[in-house]
Design an enzyme around this catalytic site. Structure first.
Site, short mmCIF file in Angstrom:
data_model
loop_
_atom_site.label_atom_id
_atom_site.label_comp_id
_atom_site.label_asym_id
_atom_site.label_seq_id
_atom_site.Cartn_x
_atom_site.Cartn_y
_atom_site.Cartn_z
N ASP A 25 0.98 -1.08 0.01
CA ASP A 25 -0.01 0.03 0.08
C ASP A 25 0.85 1.08 -0.02
O ASP A 25 1.46 1.64 1.07
CB ASP A 25 -0.91 0.03 1.20
N LYS A 91 2.98 11.00 -3.48
CA LYS A 91 2.11 10.63 -4.12
C LYS A 91 1.20 11.53 -5.04
O LYS A 91 0.55 11.11 -5.78
CB LYS A 91 1.09 9.89 -3.07
N GLU A 188 -7.32 0.37 -4.39
CA GLU A 188 -7.13 0.41 -2.92
C GLU A 188 -8.63 -0.16 -2.31
O GLU A 188 -8.79 -1.02 -1.52
CB GLU A 188 -6.61 1.74 -2.33
N ASP A 210 -12.96 5.02 1.46
CA ASP A 210 -11.63 5.13 1.62
C ASP A 210 -11.03 6.56 1.50
O ASP A 210 -10.84 7.27 0.38
CB ASP A 210 -11.11 4.41 0.61
#
Lengths: 625, 193
Positions: A25, A91, A188, A210
């Site tokens: 992850d 990211k 994810e 999420d």
């Protein structure tokens, strides 16, 4: 009684050896790695027992062996002292152009000549987001190799469901740079569903909410007998816990009457804001203190009530994609069985409360929201390398954003609509605009809006050599294909003449193949010799995979599906490949593999069709003729 | 003139998913068959296979996905059935009777005035109910038409039936677009709350 098998001398003895596979992850704030050990998926801790790896990289310099870096907690601690060389939340910059990332960033971005990719200026030189991410991946790779005690067969890496093609490609590039074999990129929320679904075995409609550090995803899944079918997904790839920190930061700057803070002060206030958010997730108020330098401090307090008032508009913003995902899935609120909370930001009580109210159900929080994605990814990795722990499990995911082409007048013509199940291939015909037109510019875009200028530009390429015809007579068929990683390739072909042009879409803000090659060479772990050795090794592995798969296929179906002559031809090709792959000429191996592919293409096709028939034969089928 | 059903193609979407050619589709069976096939050919089952097998599996899985999407959706299914009879729908085919077009214009007008009413969401939901009822009726009509067409495949003159089916599909397309616009509007209104 079954006889025991003994292999030929020198051949591999353990065909069903447990292969090492990991799930990663790669988060905005924290990253994790997990693996399946003795049937149990667990995250892997570092030597200090820490599972989370803060996604922070400090560049300390560069020498002939490559970048000198600190990754994780050590880097995080240095962030305030060395803010310009310590990269956090990288990211957010993956697959992005300069305009997208300047906002809210303290780093010094530059665009080098001959490149379209923004790079951050550091003491170690200019580094791209892909390189920063690969440092994080390297740390996780090393951690898992030490813990698992061996070479990794491959890794599944998760990306936000709402990541576009450029962001996915950048993630894959980072993994390549870190020396990881990417088995699959998976979304994810889907990974989280795998972790939850396998634990509870619950069938029906599930919603995954999420809210991570920098991204927000909502996915709606249907679970039937081990099949995870994503019905729809929506989100915002630039909205997350970081934004909550920024809101508190802005509030502090306002209250403390600070204008234009220096980078180190801003970094400090961001840390104070993040801590406040975490404290206020458990307590009703929180003391704040900022060191202004020269012995001066600013002290204050933030109540939970005030905090919630500040962040409420942001949480409400996440409900818009929720509504759209429900609609796209054709699902009503009351059909939803449960809502799974994923991502550290879902620890904020207001998030749970508002999401619970929206779906009229108490959100599920049994699994650690930080770990659940990595655990799901590890399970999928284990299935993909063929350890067969969850043989019947299958993930069917969708593409999050519509893909299309620019047509006359700056309009976007959609070729693949959002929430189409992948893999998908779709073709659309276009024609010429002018008499005698011999070339056509093809501009690939991603997004939901009608105007090209409102969509994200993915790539441009040209189809040349169209025979001159009157306007509207040519028939140009453009084919889009999205593979199981969610990555796009596009080809164009003029149907009357057969002129063809195709590209693996290299995103407008992506690194070129040449740049990646240079980075690989620059990186100390791959000297030129290493690269050659690695390429040869890769080709040999590919060859043995082809041989192994073909032998198995021949044993199983050769007699059934092939004539005697065809069998002989294939057996001969296999033998030749086996012979050539013993040598060290990687080009010869490559060519022979291609030749074998050609000889066996028809066989592969027949096998595929036969397995469909077999799958259907197991069903209570009505009259198939 | 006769248009014969081209059911010789072994790889038509119906047989590909183990169903017989029909407008009415058993959704449960469709999903079950789709799942079973994906379990055997999905690229995840070929993660360790040769490049060739991986490429083929992506292509096959994409084809199966396309087949499912076509058969699941009544409009796409109708268009596909018509194509099996050799009938293609043109880009701007508007051969629908004027009375229907008038009705459509009226509905659209109502939709554009929703914002000016006392309770826009309620008004919108009335329009949407109306549209949905019409779509349902359209689906019923298509089901009847294709049943006649398919049961009477040897008939010399199925042209009138095909023409009727084509017009019905065009109507459905109108209604579908309207439904889409209603839902977009509903979303906009909800976001403003």
């Amino acid at each position: 009684m079954a006889l025991l098998q003994i292999s030929e001398p020198g051949q591999t003895t353990a065909p069903h050896q447990h292969k090492l596979a990991i799930g990663i992850d790669l988060g905005t704030t924290n990253s994790l790695v997990a693996s399946l050990r003795s049937g149990l998926a667990e995250t892997i801790a570092d030597e200090n027992g820490q599972h989370l790896l803060p996604s922070v990289v400090q560049f300390q310099g560069k020498n002939e062996t490559g970048y000198q870096t600190e990754v994780g907690y050590a880097a995080q601690q240095n962030a305030s002292n060395d803010p310009m060389n310590t990269i956090a939340s990288v990211k957010r910059y993956m697959g992005r152009g300069l305009d997208d990332i300047k906002k809210h960033s303290i780093y010094d971005f530059v665009i080098e000549e001959d490149s379209v990719v923004p790079r951050i200026r550091t003491v170690a030189g200019n580094v791209s987001a892909v390189e920063v991410s690969s440092e994080i991946l390297k740390a996780l790779k090393q951690r898992s190799e030490e813990a698992l005690g061996g070479d990794l067969t491959g890794a599944v890496i998760t990306v936000p469901a709402y990541f576009d093609d450029a962001q996915r490609q950048a993630t894959k590039d980072a993994a390549k740079l870190a020396g990881l074999n990417v088995l699959r990129l998976i979304n994810e929320p889907t990974a989280a569903a795998v972790a939850y679904g396998l634990d509870t075995g619950s069938e029906g409609i599930h919603v995954i909410y999420d809210l991570g550090g920098g991204t927000f995803d909502i996915s709606i899944l249907k679970l039937t007998k081990g099949i995870f079918e994503v019905l729809s997904t929506a989100g915002d790839s630039a909205l997350g816990g970081d934004d909550l920190d920024h809101i508190i930061t802005d509030w502090i700057l306002d209250e403390a009457e600070i204008n234009e803070p220096a980078p180190s002060l801003l970094r400090q206030i961001l840390d104070v804001a993040r801590q406040a958010k975490e404290t206020l997730s458990e307590q009703t108020s929180c003391k704040l203190s900022v060191d202004l330098g020269e012995g001066k401090y600013w002290d204050s307090e933030l109540s939970q009530q005030q905090f919630e008032k500040l962040i409420k508009p942001l949480i409400r913003k996440t409900l818009v994609p929720c509504r759209r995902a429900l609609r796209d899935a054709g699902i009503e609120n009351d059909e939803v069985q449960d809502v799974v909370m994923v991502g550290g930001s879902t620890r904020v009580p207001l998030v749970r409360q508002m999401v619970g109210e929206f779906f009229s159900t108490e959100p599920l929080i049994e699994l650690d929201p930080d770990k659940v994605v990595a655990i799901g990814a590890a399970r999928q990795a284990d299935v993909l390398v063929g350890n067969k722990s969850d043989e019947d499990m299958l993930l069917l995911d969708v593409t999050p954003l519509s893909l299309g082409l620019e047509t006359m007048g700056g309009l976007a013509e959609k070729v693949i609509h959002r929430n189409t199940t992948i893999p998908v291939a779709r073709a659309q015909d276009f024609t010429t605009f002018k008499d005698g037109q011999t070339a056509m510019a093809i501009h690939v875009v991603q997004g939901e809006r009608e105007l090209i200028s409102d969509c994200r530009s993915l790539a441009r390429f040209e189809l040349r050599g169209i025979p001159p015809m009157v306007a509207g007579a040519a028939r140009i068929r453009v084919t889009f294909q999205i593979d199981a990683d969610g990555l796009l390739s596009v080809s164009a072909r003029e149907e009357t003449s057969g002129v063809e042009s195709s590209i693996q879409v290299k995103p407008s803000y992506g690194l070129s193949d040449g740049e990646i090659e240079t980075m690989l060479k620059d990186s100390f772990s791959y000297a030129q010799d290493d690269i050659d050795a690695r390429n040869l090794r890769e080709k040999q592995v590919e060859a043995s995979r082809v041989i192994e798969a073909l032998n198995a296929a021949m044993d199983e179906d050769g007699e059934k599906l092939l004539s005697q002559e065809e069998q002989t031809q294939i057996r001969q090709a296999i033998d030749e490949l086996a012979e050539i792959s013993k040598g060290s000429d990687q080009r010869a191996i490559k060519l022979k593999i291609e030749a074998v592919d050609k000889v066996t293409a028809e066989f592969a096709q027949r096998r595929m069709d036969a397995s469909i028939n077999k799958a259907l034969a197991g069903q209570s089928v009505d009259d198939i003729d | 003139m006769s248009n014969n059903l081209n059911n010789s193609a072994a790889d038509n979407y119906f047989s590909l998913l183990g169903l017989s050619i029909n407008f009415d589709v058993d959704k449960t069976k469709l999903t079950e068959n789709y799942h079973e096939i994906q379990k055997s050919i999905h690229p995840d089952k070929f993660a360790n296979a040769s490049d060739l097998d991986r490429r083929l599996s992506v292509q096959k899985a994409a084809q199966i996905n396309d087949a499912l999407e076509t058969l699941k959706n009544p409009i796409k299914r109708s268009i596909y059935l018509l194509s099996l009879y050799g009938i293609e729908l043109g880009e701007n085919d508007m051969s629908v009777d004027p009375a229907f077009l008038m009705e459509q214009m009226e509905l659209r007008e109502n939709l554009s005035e929703v914002n000016n009413t006392d309770d826009p969401l309620e008004e919108l939901s009335n329009i949407l109910d109306d549209v949905n009822a019409r779509i349902k009726q359209s689906i019923g009509n298509l089901s009847q038409l294709f049943m006649k067409l398919l049961s009477d495949n040897e008939s010399d003159d199925n042209a009138p039936l095909l023409k009727e089916a084509k017009e019905q599909v065009l109507k459905m397309q109108f209604l579908n677009r309207l439904q889409e616009e209603c839902m977009n509007k509903e979303e906009d209104l909800a976001d403003q709350l």
